[in-house]
Structure formats: C-alpha cells, structure tokens
Design a protein around this motif. Structure first.
Motif, PDB file in Angstrom:
ATOM      1  N   GLN A   1       0.718  -1.159  -0.042  1.00 45.38           N
ATOM      2  CA  GLN A   1       0.092   0.036   0.086  1.00 45.38           C
ATOM      3  C   GLN A   1       1.095   1.170  -0.011  1.00 45.38           C
ATOM      4  N   GLU A   2       0.596   2.385  -0.591  1.00 42.07           N
ATOM      5  CA  GLU A   2       1.077   3.602  -0.719  1.00 42.07           C
ATOM      6  C   GLU A   2       0.633   4.358   0.517  1.00 42.07           C
ATOM      7  N   GLU A   3       1.578   5.112   1.032  1.00 42.37           N
ATOM      8  CA  GLU A   3       1.594   5.853   2.124  1.00 42.37           C
ATOM      9  C   GLU A   3       1.881   7.367   1.826  1.00 42.37           C
ATOM     10  N   PRO A   4       0.683   8.140   1.619  1.00 40.54           N
ATOM     11  CA  PRO A   4       0.882   9.618   1.176  1.00 40.54           C
ATOM     12  C   PRO A   4       1.497  10.451   2.186  1.00 40.54           C
TER      13      PRO A   4
ATOM     14  N   ASP B   1       8.830   7.031  -4.757  1.00 39.58           N
ATOM     15  CA  ASP B   1       8.469   7.035  -6.038  1.00 39.58           C
ATOM     16  C   ASP B   1       9.448   7.742  -7.014  1.00 39.58           C
TER      17      ASP B   1
ATOM     18  N   PRO C   1       7.422   1.689  -5.784  1.00 44.66           N
ATOM     19  CA  PRO C   1       6.357   2.076  -4.531  1.00 44.66           C
ATOM     20  C   PRO C   1       6.979   1.675  -3.167  1.00 44.66           C
TER      21      PRO C   1
ATOM     22  N   GLN D   1      -0.787  -3.243  -6.499  1.00 49.13           N
ATOM     23  CA  GLN D   1      -1.245  -1.539  -6.633  1.00 49.13           C
ATOM     24  C   GLN D   1       0.103  -0.923  -6.942  1.00 49.13           C
TER      25      GLN D   1
ATOM     26  N   PRO E   1       2.116   1.745  -9.482  1.00 39.76           N
ATOM     27  CA  PRO E   1       1.889   2.596 -10.274  1.00 39.76           C
ATOM     28  C   PRO E   1       1.791   2.091 -11.759  1.00 39.76           C
TER      29      PRO E   1
ATOM     30  N   ALA F   1      -4.408   8.382 -10.497  1.00 38.16           N
ATOM     31  CA  ALA F   1      -4.259   7.882  -9.227  1.00 38.16           C
ATOM     32  C   ALA F   1      -5.102   6.755  -8.825  1.00 38.16           C
TER      33      ALA F   1
ATOM     34  N   TRP G   1      -5.194   2.896  -9.983  1.00 37.59           N
ATOM     35  CA  TRP G   1      -4.060   1.692  -9.420  1.00 37.59           C
ATOM     36  C   TRP G   1      -3.980   1.778  -8.091  1.00 37.59           C
ATOM     37  N   GLN G   2      -4.561   2.858  -7.436  1.00 34.84           N
ATOM     38  CA  GLN G   2      -4.411   3.112  -5.759  1.00 34.84           C
ATOM     39  C   GLN G   2      -5.642   2.088  -5.286  1.00 34.84           C
TER      40      GLN G   2
END
Length: 721
Positions: free
Chosen positions: A555-558, A566, A571, A687, A689, A717, A720-721
């Motif tokens: 999972q991507e963390e903002p 990135d 990721p 997930q 990019p 975004a 794929w997120q």
C-alpha cells in the motif's frame, strides 16, 4: 419579350415545325431572350421549366451557358424534382473550365449528407460525371462514409454484381485493349477489390458471397510482374478486412510469404508490414514463414531489416524463444548502430516474457549487454541485478562468468556496471571454488582488486561505473581476508576527485575505515532479496524457477518518504502497524464502509489523437475484485473518413497482467458513426503505479498504413491505488 413563356413540349413542336434553319435559329433566339428575362425577374415557379428548355436548346447545339447559375439555384432547393433538374443541368452545362464549377463542391457535399438516399444518389452521379481531382480529394471522405454505411439492401444488391464482374475478369481471355502483363484489366480488378473490402466489412453475409471469387483471384493471379503483385496485394487486404473463411486467411498469409521471396524490395517491405498487422490474429500461420522473415534481417535495405526485426520479435513465443533468440543475437552482433537499440530492447523484453528458466534468462541478458553496449535500455542494468539477486543458487556461476567478461573487455559500460556490482556482492565466491558448472579457474585476491582498480582508472568508465567500482572495493574489504590496506589506499585517492559523487563516497568510506571500523562489516552486508513490492515491474521468483505474482499487501502512504521512493522508481514498502494496536473493530469497519461509499469515479483519459483519429480510455473498478481494472478503449474519428485495419496492442510491467479482449471491429467510421471499442483487463495485485506501452496500427482514409508507439505514464491515481 412580352409574349408568355411556352412549355417544353410546345417548344419541341415549334422547333420540329420549322421549315428552314433560319426559322429554327430565330425561334431559339427568341426563346432564349424570354428565358433571360425570366431569370432576371427571379420567378421561382418558372425556374424548372426554363432550365429544361435550356437543356433542350443545349442539345440542339445552341449556347446555353447563361443558365449555369440557375442550375446552382435549383441544387439548393429542398424539393427533389427541382434538385433532379438542377443536377441534370449541372452535368450538361458545367465542366472544369467554368468558374461556376468551383461552387458545385459545397452543394454536392451537403447533399451527400442528406438523409434521403435518392438525393445522395443524385450527388454521387453528378460527382462521377463532373468530379475534378480537387473535388474528389475534398469529397473522398464523404463518399467513403456512404460506402461504409450503405444499407443492407444496397449491400445485398451491390456485392453479387461486383463479385460477378470480378469473376468475369478472371475467366476472360487475353484482351489487347485491357490486359497488362497477362492480367486482365488490373485497374478494374483493384477497384472492384477495394469496393468489396468496403462492402464486406461488418457483414458476414456479404463476406461469404465473395469468398469463392477471392480464392479464385488469389489462386490464378501470377506474381511474375508488379501488375499481378498489386492485384494479389489488394486481394490479401480484402480477405483480411472482411469475415473470410479461416482457410482463405491462411492463403492470404501464404501469399504474403511468397512476397518475401521476391527480388523487389518494395514488395518485400509491403509484405513485412502486412504480416505485422496479422501477427496477432494469424500467429500459427505466420510461424510457417519464420525462416523467411529471419532471412530478411540480412537484407542491406534498412527499411526491410527494421520491419523484419519488428515482425521477428512479434513472432517470438515460449516454444521458439531459444531458436529465435539465437538468430536475433547474431543480428544484434552485426547490425548497424541505429538498429541496436530496438533489437536489444526487444530481446530483453522477449527474454523477460518467455524465459524457460532463470539461468537462460540471465545468460541471454548478459549476451545482449555484451553485444549492444550502451544501446541497451536505461533500466536493463537494474533489472538484471534484480534478477541476479533472486537467483541465489546461480551466484557462483554468475560471478565467475561476469569476472571473465570484465577481464576481457571493460568498454561495454552496462556490462561493466553489472559485473562490478556482482563482484562486490559475491566476490568471496570467486575464491571459494564452489561452482561446478563453470570451468575451474584460479582467481586470487590481488587479481580481483587489480581489475576493479583498472575500471576506476580507465578513461572509458563513466561516473556511475566508477561509483559502483568504488563501492565494490569497499564491500570486498569485508568479504576478502587479504590486503585491506590496498583497498584503503585506493579509496583515499578519490577523496580529492573532481567528481562530487565519487569524492563524497570516498570521504564517507574513509570515515568508515577510520572512525567506524567496527560497523563496517554490518554496513556493507550483502543486499537482501528485492521483493516485488519494493521494485516496480518485477516478479518474485520462487524456488524451482516458477514465477508467481507479487503479493497484494503493498500500500502507498501519502507522505514525504513515499514521494521520495516514488522518485526512485518504485512504490514504498508497507507501513508498519503495531501488533498491539487497540483500534476498535467497529471503527475499522466504519472506515472501510466510508471508503466504499465515498470512492470517486475514475476520470477518463485521452491517450492519443492524430490523423483525425482519437483514442480514449474509460476506467472501471469492479467492487468484488479491487485488484482488477477494466479499461474500455474507444477509437473514434474527429474528421470525415473511415480508418481501416485498426489494431491495438498493449504491454505492462511484469508486476501487472493485461488481457486484451476482441475489438468490436477493425474499422473506425466517421464522426457520425459508432466508435470502435475494445476492453483491456489489467490485474494489479501489488497496486503498483500503472504504466502501459501501446502500439497502434491503422490505415487512414489516405490509404497509407501508419504505426504509432505510445508510452502512458499519466494514468489517474485512482486507477491503480
């Protein structure tokens, strides 16, 4: 002038009743004066009558040019009987030398778009009679649209007649007036084949009616001269464009295969381009001509061996990847410099896609790096290093092979970078003599250090290569038990290097020697196995050589760290969740429900636009499968005309999977027609990019085939997120 106007039958009787030529001329002149007066007054009711009498006077041989503008006025009338008289007058009174001829184009264009087939027929008949080169060029798109959108009754009536005409041309004997090089009226055959191609698209009934005749043309036409080749080429295009029988499509592929044996380079080039468009739907039939395609790689013409390379790469499958790779490696070794980048990129992609095992994959990539040098893609070095890290059982073999390659040649920078990295990581395996597959070679520590020092001092080495060699020396200080002082001296030399990157590394490594020597072994440990979640476009290779899809836990963390990772091309890793988290279960469930209910729709994306053709992507995420993305590709025309032979191909990184469903057709009609659609199913377990490479092949209304290669990196975004 004051006399009432007479009708056409009365004028005909009066002319026939004239006893002498002088009486007839006087009668005609008097009637022409009356018609001029009526035209000047602008009487709309008498326009049709006056023009019919003028046409009769014109047929008698008297001048009637003053009625040209009256013809154009009647063409603009909404009433059919007036349009009919206007088009008849235009066909008789106008020609290319008249200025009024230029005003006719707009009227014909408007009537070609008229909803009534009768009005469209009038405009088409006039265009066929008066069409100049410029007028035909301006109205070609409208005519082709009408041919493609013809009603079913028109198709049912037109196809048998065209098929019968084509059959008669085939069975007719030699004609001195129309035969060329033994081919009966080739120009008419080409026109008929093109018309059949238009009428047969999207109609199985029309396609079935022409199958036998197309097979007859394809079988009986000789290819000794360009005339026969031109007819056969049009036959192949028609067979592949309509719903022809499978055996007929195989015959079309075999005809193109015979074209590859021609001495004419233009014919070979056209055949390669046509086969490339068919490779997706006729893969098995094209495999029979694989040897002929590979032989075209040796042609000195750059256009031919470039198209042969594209077709050879498209023909690669898991069953023939070994033999095809050997042939293409031979081509890579001797090809011109301009051909090395596409050949190397294609080989690396094919090896990554069809590799039978990890060792073959690594050997092939090493051969490509050795032969192509700096012509390999930018990510080839990182991908090979990632592959090597995951092949633990092959490390002794790999490091010995790379050491031997580096000792022989240090000019190929991508290969040198991979070799120095591997020697730094697994240099201890060079001295362990643990490789049973490679030939036993005695390697000493001093030889390894001397080789890396040679790379550092070579003027051929790029700054990234020197940086890797310097790091490799530092890692060898923990893996070898020899002269550590020599490594320290080499590193200290670069403490005053002009290159800032090398200088910074050398200063840090010197500090590691002096102040933190007790931490050196732990800091310079071997790199861990790179997981698919940490590197975009990678696959996790399980023991035994089997490839499995990356796990779906990434999972991507903002955050700022995520943004930085990135930028580095992958990721970030999963955020750590404390084991003793006391978040209530009910609150978590509410959060999940909130995400579901407030998920915004994915905005569409315009992928490409050119030549009057536009490609749009629409996205949808099925709620039951969050890792699946449905992409609907829609191809539409923004200008009049029909695009034929449309073909869409897509490729994604290895961490993703893409599946293309059958398109709704192969032709894209004009703005008034329905767009061509095709669905792409993209599965993204990690997930990552979303990136995609597209290849478009199509034939615009001008008739010249076009190929476009696109790379899309700006997906929304939410896709794929």
């Amino acid at each position: 002038m004051g006399d009432p106007l007479v009708t056409l039958p009365e004028l005909i009787r009066a002319v026939r009743g004239a006893r002498t030529q002088a009486v007839e001329q006087e009668l005609v002149q008097r009637e022409c004066a009356r018609i001029r007066g009526a035209i000047r007054t602008g009487d709309p009711q008498a326009g049709t009558t006056n023009l019919t009498k003028l046409l009769y006077i014109h047929l008698l041989g008297y001048p009637a040019h003053f009625g040209q503008m009256e013809c154009l006025k009647l063409l603009a009338s909404p009433q059919f009987h007036q349009k009919r008289i206007g088009y008849l007058g235009a066909a008789l009174l106008l020609d290319e030398r008249q200025d009024a001829h230029l005003l006719l184009t707009n009227s014909i264009k408007n009537d070609l778009a008229h909803p009534s087939p009768c009005v469209q027929g009038l405009a088409l008949a006039c265009l066929g009679c008066l069409g100049s080169a410029g007028m035909c060029r301006d109205l070609a798109g409208e005519v082709q649209r009408l041919a493609g959108d013809a009603p079913a009754p028109v198709r049912r009536k037109a196809v048998p007649r065209v098929v019968e005409m084509l059959h008669n041309l085939e069975v007719s004997g030699y004609s001195l007036e129309h035969s060329i090089m033994g081919v009966s009226n080739p120009f008419l055959q080409v026109r008929a084949l093109r018309l059949l191609r238009i009428l047969g698209q999207g109609s199985e009934e029309a396609s079935e009616a022409m199958n036998d005749t197309l097979a007859q043309v394809a079988t009986n036409t000789e290819t000794l001269h360009n005339v026969g080749s031109a007819v056969l080429y049009e036959t192949v295009l028609t067979i592949t464009a309509v719903h022809s029988a499978p055996g007929l499509r195989v015959l079309a592929v075999n005809i193109l295969g015979r074209f590859l044996l021609s001495r004419d380079r233009n014919i070979r080039s056209v055949a390669l381009m046509s086969l490339l468009r068919l490779v997706r739907v006729e893969q098995s039939a094209l495999q029979r001509h694989r040897a002929t395609v590979l032989a075209c790689l040796r042609d000195p013409d750059p256009t031919i061996h470039r198209r042969a390379l594209d077709l050879s790469l498209a023909l690669m499958t898991g069953a023939n990847v070994r033999t095809m790779t050997q042939e293409l490696l031979g081509f890579l070794e001797t090809c011109p410099l301009a051909m090395k980048p596409p050949c190397a990129s294609g080989l690396l992609f094919a090896a990554e896609r069809f590799a039978p095992n990890k060792r073959w994959h690594i050997d092939t990539m090493l051969q490509v790096l050795t032969m192509a040098g700096s012509s390999v893609p930018d990510d080839a070095v990182s991908r090979l290093i990632q592959l090597i890290v995951g092949a633990g059982e092959l490390h002794p073999y790999i490091v010995r092979r790379l050491y031997g390659a580096l000792a022989c040649d240090i000019s190929q920078q991508p290969l040198v970078q991979v070799a120095t990295w591997c020697i730094g990581e697994y240099g201890d395996l060079l001295l362990a003599d643990s490789c049973e597959e490679a030939e036993p070679v005695q390697v000493e520590e001093g030889q390894v250090l001397a080789l890396l020092e040679r790379v550092l001092q070579s003027h051929l080495s790029l700054p990234p290569t020197r940086a890797l060699a310097l790091t490799a020396l530092m890692k060898l200080s923990t893996r070898l038990s020899g002269d550590i002082d020599r490594i320290r001296r080499i590193v200290s030399v670069f403490g005053s290097c002009h290159d800032i990157e090398l200088q910074q590394r050398a200063v840090e490594y010197n500090a590691l020697f002096r102040k933190y020597d007790h931490l050196r072994a732990s800091v310079l440990e071997k790199m861990p196995l790179v997981k698919a979640e940490e590197e975009e476009g990678a696959e996790v290779v399980a023991p035994g050589g089997q490839k499995r899809a990356p796990s779906s836990t990434a999972q991507e963390e903002p955050s700022q760290v995520a943004d930085l990772l990135d930028l580095l091309g992958g990721p970030p890793a999963d955020p750590l969740v404390p084991a003793g988290s006391d978040t209530p279960v009910a609150e978590s469930l509410l959060d999940l429900l909130e995400d579901v209910t407030t998920a915004p729709p994915i905005p569409p994306l315009t992928v490409w636009e050119g030549d009057g053709l536009r490609l749009d992507f629409a996205f949808q995420r099925p709620p039951a499968d969050p890792h699946l993305l449905l992409i609907t590709a829609s191809a539409s025309r923004t200008r009049p005309g029909t695009t034929s032979g449309f073909l869409l191909q897509a490729a994604v990184p290895k961490s993703l999977q893409v599946q293309l469903e059958a398109p709704s057709g192969t032709s894209v009609p004009g703005p008034d027609g329905a767009p061509l659609s095709q669905q792409l199913r993209v599965r993204n377990p990690g997930q990552a990019p979303l990136r995609m490479r597209l290849r478009l092949a199509y034939t615009p209304p001008a008739g010249v085939p076009v190929q476009e290669t696109l790379e899309i990196n700006d997906f929304p975004a939410a896709a794929w997120q």
